[in-house]
Design a protein around this motif. Structure first.
Motif, mmCIF file in Angstrom:
data_model
loop_
_atom_site.group_PDB
_atom_site.id
_atom_site.type_symbol
_atom_site.label_atom_id
_atom_site.label_comp_id
_atom_site.label_asym_id
_atom_site.label_seq_id
_atom_site.Cartn_x
_atom_site.Cartn_y
_atom_site.Cartn_z
ATOM 1 N N ARG A 145 -34.395 -18.195 -3.426
ATOM 2 C CA ARG A 145 -34.445 -17.362 -4.638
ATOM 3 C C ARG A 145 -35.187 -16.073 -4.315
ATOM 4 O O ARG A 145 -36.411 -16.062 -4.179
ATOM 5 N N TRP A 146 -34.428 -14.986 -4.226
ATOM 6 C CA TRP A 146 -35.016 -13.725 -3.792
ATOM 7 C C TRP A 146 -36.040 -13.200 -4.789
ATOM 8 O O TRP A 146 -37.006 -12.537 -4.396
ATOM 9 N N ASN A 147 -35.861 -13.482 -6.089
ATOM 10 C CA ASN A 147 -36.816 -12.977 -7.071
ATOM 11 C C ASN A 147 -38.189 -13.615 -6.896
ATOM 12 O O ASN A 147 -39.220 -12.968 -7.097
ATOM 13 N N SER A 148 -38.218 -14.891 -6.479
ATOM 14 C CA SER A 148 -39.512 -15.531 -6.217
ATOM 15 C C SER A 148 -40.148 -14.964 -4.949
ATOM 16 O O SER A 148 -41.371 -14.850 -4.854
ATOM 17 N N THR A 149 -39.327 -14.588 -3.958
ATOM 18 C CA THR A 149 -39.851 -13.928 -2.756
ATOM 19 C C THR A 149 -40.466 -12.583 -3.110
ATOM 20 O O THR A 149 -41.534 -12.222 -2.603
ATOM 21 N N TYR A 150 -39.814 -11.868 -4.008
ATOM 22 C CA TYR A 150 -40.366 -10.586 -4.451
ATOM 23 C C TYR A 150 -41.714 -10.773 -5.141
ATOM 24 O O TYR A 150 -42.675 -10.038 -4.867
ATOM 25 N N LEU A 151 -41.806 -11.759 -6.027
ATOM 26 C CA LEU A 151 -43.067 -12.000 -6.743
ATOM 27 C C LEU A 151 -44.177 -12.403 -5.773
ATOM 28 O O LEU A 151 -45.322 -11.960 -5.917
ATOM 29 N N MET A 152 -43.846 -13.238 -4.772
ATOM 30 C CA MET A 152 -44.843 -13.650 -3.789
ATOM 31 C C MET A 152 -45.367 -12.449 -2.999
ATOM 32 O O MET A 152 -46.582 -12.261 -2.856
ATOM 33 N N LEU A 153 -44.468 -11.610 -2.513
ATOM 34 C CA LEU A 153 -44.865 -10.451 -1.708
ATOM 35 C C LEU A 153 -45.608 -9.422 -2.553
ATOM 36 O O LEU A 153 -46.569 -8.796 -2.089
ATOM 37 N N ASN A 154 -45.167 -9.239 -3.783
ATOM 38 C CA ASN A 154 -45.798 -8.249 -4.654
ATOM 39 C C ASN A 154 -47.247 -8.599 -4.938
ATOM 40 O O ASN A 154 -48.119 -7.720 -5.028
ATOM 41 N N VAL A 155 -47.537 -9.889 -5.085
ATOM 42 C CA VAL A 155 -48.916 -10.335 -5.315
ATOM 43 C C VAL A 155 -49.707 -10.317 -4.010
ATOM 44 O O VAL A 155 -50.843 -9.842 -3.957
ATOM 45 N N ALA A 156 -49.100 -10.820 -2.930
ATOM 46 C CA ALA A 156 -49.824 -10.957 -1.661
ATOM 47 C C ALA A 156 -50.270 -9.624 -1.094
ATOM 48 O O ALA A 156 -51.374 -9.514 -0.536
ATOM 49 N N GLN A 157 -49.438 -8.573 -1.250
ATOM 50 C CA GLN A 157 -49.795 -7.288 -0.648
ATOM 51 C C GLN A 157 -51.025 -6.650 -1.305
ATOM 52 O O GLN A 157 -51.650 -5.777 -0.733
ATOM 53 N N LYS A 158 -51.384 -7.131 -2.498
ATOM 54 C CA LYS A 158 -52.608 -6.631 -3.142
ATOM 55 C C LYS A 158 -53.860 -7.193 -2.474
ATOM 56 O O LYS A 158 -54.949 -6.624 -2.622
ATOM 57 N N LEU B 60 -50.481 -14.288 12.557
ATOM 58 C CA LEU B 60 -51.115 -13.670 11.392
ATOM 59 C C LEU B 60 -50.401 -12.373 11.010
ATOM 60 O O LEU B 60 -49.944 -11.642 11.892
ATOM 61 N N PRO B 61 -50.312 -12.067 9.727
ATOM 62 C CA PRO B 61 -49.754 -10.767 9.335
ATOM 63 C C PRO B 61 -50.726 -9.641 9.675
ATOM 64 O O PRO B 61 -51.904 -9.704 9.332
ATOM 65 N N ASP B 62 -50.248 -8.607 10.382
ATOM 66 C CA ASP B 62 -51.100 -7.468 10.741
ATOM 67 C C ASP B 62 -50.766 -6.282 9.851
ATOM 68 O O ASP B 62 -49.984 -6.393 8.893
ATOM 69 N N SER B 63 -51.359 -5.132 10.171
ATOM 70 C CA SER B 63 -51.175 -3.945 9.329
ATOM 71 C C SER B 63 -49.714 -3.503 9.288
ATOM 72 O O SER B 63 -49.218 -3.035 8.251
ATOM 73 N N LEU B 64 -49.003 -3.652 10.396
ATOM 74 C CA LEU B 64 -47.587 -3.287 10.419
ATOM 75 C C LEU B 64 -46.768 -4.213 9.515
ATOM 76 O O LEU B 64 -45.848 -3.771 8.817
ATOM 77 N N ASP B 65 -47.131 -5.491 9.522
ATOM 78 C CA ASP B 65 -46.446 -6.448 8.634
ATOM 79 C C ASP B 65 -46.649 -6.089 7.170
ATOM 80 O O ASP B 65 -45.707 -6.145 6.369
ATOM 81 N N TRP B 66 -47.883 -5.728 6.832
ATOM 82 C CA TRP B 66 -48.156 -5.377 5.439
ATOM 83 C C TRP B 66 -47.422 -4.103 5.034
ATOM 84 O O TRP B 66 -46.989 -3.974 3.882
ATOM 85 N N GLU B 67 -47.266 -3.188 5.974
ATOM 86 C CA GLU B 67 -46.499 -1.974 5.676
ATOM 87 C C GLU B 67 -45.030 -2.324 5.428
ATOM 88 O O GLU B 67 -44.396 -1.797 4.500
ATOM 89 N N ASN B 68 -44.490 -3.235 6.232
ATOM 90 C CA ASN B 68 -43.112 -3.689 6.018
ATOM 91 C C ASN B 68 -42.967 -4.411 4.679
ATOM 92 O O ASN B 68 -41.958 -4.257 3.977
ATOM 93 N N VAL B 69 -43.979 -5.194 4.331
ATOM 94 C CA VAL B 69 -43.944 -5.921 3.058
ATOM 95 C C VAL B 69 -43.935 -4.950 1.888
ATOM 96 O O VAL B 69 -43.203 -5.141 0.913
ATOM 97 N N ARG B 70 -44.755 -3.895 1.972
ATOM 98 C CA ARG B 70 -44.787 -2.927 0.874
ATOM 99 C C ARG B 70 -43.437 -2.231 0.698
ATOM 100 O O ARG B 70 -43.003 -1.973 -0.432
#
Length: 462
Positions: free
Chosen positions: A116-129, A154-164
């Motif tokens: 479910r892509w919408n749940s993936t969006y919600l997870m990433l949107n919260v986690a990146q904060k 571990l997620p690094d700074s580049l990963d977080w940039e991709n997530v955003r």
């Protein structure tokens, strides 16, 4: 067969459109239903525009195709969230990290469902904060780093940039799904605007310098074109719904179609849509003109009978009245149809900050466009998504569970309606408060049902 049976039992013989998802079996069902409705003799243009595809289902397919190859950054964030959510102690420790980093957010980490892509969006949107909180947590919990290194790391700074970037990418579709899935005031005139905005967005992503974003955009565009790429395959009512919006009319359609499909193809399509609008209007005029004329004659006779004695004595007409009478008798006064008058008027300019209520506008102007307003009423009421109706069935399944299977249909209907009213009257409340209100109401209804059963039992015994 089941839909046909329901329509006959409910006495519904005039069906304008039927909105279904993209399952191939629905094409067969619509073809069968079309023959039956035409046979009843109440169809509009022989059900030429009966089949309407659900926009929410197609948007879901488009996004799922874009996310088929899951980004490594998403996997790393998912594993990090899963690790922290595995125990209350870890969650408490993570909360302390947030306080040390000065992160103030009422959001809590949530784990997605991969399908479910919408749940993936919600997870990433919260986690990146909580990026800094994750980094600090890795310094105080050695097992965190060790466990994640065994998977994707571990997620690094580049990963977080991709997530955003991905959050921004998915946010457009998430907001779009919310707009088209509402059950209140979702009129069909927004359909084409949403489709064209998605098309422009995908074209922009295809030309992005980001390779991953460009690849996702390419996959999504292929799926988009399968359903909406060829304008001739789309239900023309989608375009007509924009034409009957006084803010746009035909001028906007020509501009929008030229932008999306190219000037030559867009102008050709705009001409077809104009012909379709007049074809549909003529059908409604043929169907409803006689009824409208009868209503006008009845109103005219009533007002004539109620004239005062002084008005009856006035037999001579002034020149203006004589001229109007002459124009009516020669037919020149009614040479222009409702549709001609509407299209010849200028578009309605609305301030961007002003919320335009198209239903209210047509209600106020129905007197000027009596036949056209009937056609518009059917067009704007056309459902563009099946999400709202599916949600109603899901609600019914939760209300009538195996432990409460003895509820009567009337009580079930009351519970579902009450839930809808509660959501509307307490929209500012949180989900938990609304659920609590609903549970209290359900308990009250259940008690009434039990009392009713007991009363009936007593009456039978006596």
């Amino acid at each position: 067969m089941a839909v046909e049976s329901c329509l006959l039992n409910w006495g519904i013989k005039r069906v304008f459109t039927v909105t279904v998802d993209n399952a191939s079996s629905n094409d067969v069902a619509i073809a069968y239903l079309k023959k039956k409705i035409v046979g009843w003799g109440f169809s509009i243009l022989n059900c030429k525009y009966l089949h309407m595809r659900c926009i929410a289902h197609i948007i879901n397919l488009v996004v799922v195709d874009g996310l088929k190859e899951t980004n490594v950054s998403v996997k790393r964030v998912r594993e990090a969230v899963r690790y922290i959510r595995q125990s209350p102690a870890r969650l408490q420790k993570f909360k302390s990290c947030c306080e040390m980093e000065g992160i103030e957010s009422k959001s809590s980490l949530c784990l997605d469902v991969c399908t479910r892509w919408n749940s993936t969006y919600l997870m990433l949107n919260v986690a990146q904060k909580f990026e800094n909180a994750f980094d600090r947590y890795a310094t105080i919990d050695p097992c965190f780093k060790f466990d994640l290194q065994s998977s994707d790391g571990l997620p690094d700074s580049l990963d977080w940039e991709n997530v955003r970037r991905l959050v921004d990418f998915l946010g457009h579709f998430y907001d779009l799904t919310l707009r088209i899935s509402g059950s209140r005031y979702v009129t069909s005139n927004i359909f084409f605007n949403e489709i064209s905005s998605v098309d422009c967005l995908l074209q922009e992503w295809q030309g992005s310098n980001d390779v991953e974003l460009a690849c996702m955009g390419e996959r999504m565009k292929v799926k988009f074109d399968k359903y909406w790429g060829d304008p001739d395959k789309m239900n023309k009512i989608v375009y007509i719904a924009v034409v009957v919006d006084p803010r746009y009319k035909l001028e906007f359609m020509e501009f929008a179609l030229s932008t999306v499909y190219g000037k030559e193809k867009g102008m050709e399509l705009a001409k077809k849509i104009k012909l379709t609008v007049y074809e549909l209007f003529d059908e409604y005029k043929k169907t409803y003109q006689a009824e409208h004329d009868r209503g006008s004659n009845v109103a005219g006779n009533t007002s004539e009978n109620n004239e005062s004695e002084g008005a009856k004595k006035k037999s001579r007409l002034n020149l203006g009245d004589q001229f109007l009478k002459h124009k009516i008798e020669t037919g020149e006064a009614n040479s222009k149809s409702d549709l001609d008058c509407y299209l010849n008027e200028g578009i309605k300019v609305v301030d961007e900050k002003e919320e335009f209520d198209i239903l209210k506008w047509w209600q106020l102007n129905s007197g000027r466009f009596p036949i056209l307003s009937i056609m518009v009423r059917d067009i704007l009421a056309m459902p563009i998504s099946t999400v709202a109706s599916e949600s109603a069935f899901s609600t019914g399944g939760r209300v009538l569970d195996p432990f409460r299977s003895s509820l009567t249909p009337k009580i079930v209907e009351a519970l579902i309606c009450a839930q809808d009213w509660l959501r509307k009257s307490h929209c500012c409340k949180s989900i938990e408060e609304q659920i609590a209100d609903l549970e209290r109401l359900e308990e009250a209804f259940s008690l009434c049902e039990i009392n009713s059963i007991n009363d009936n039992t007593v009456n039978r015994d006596t």
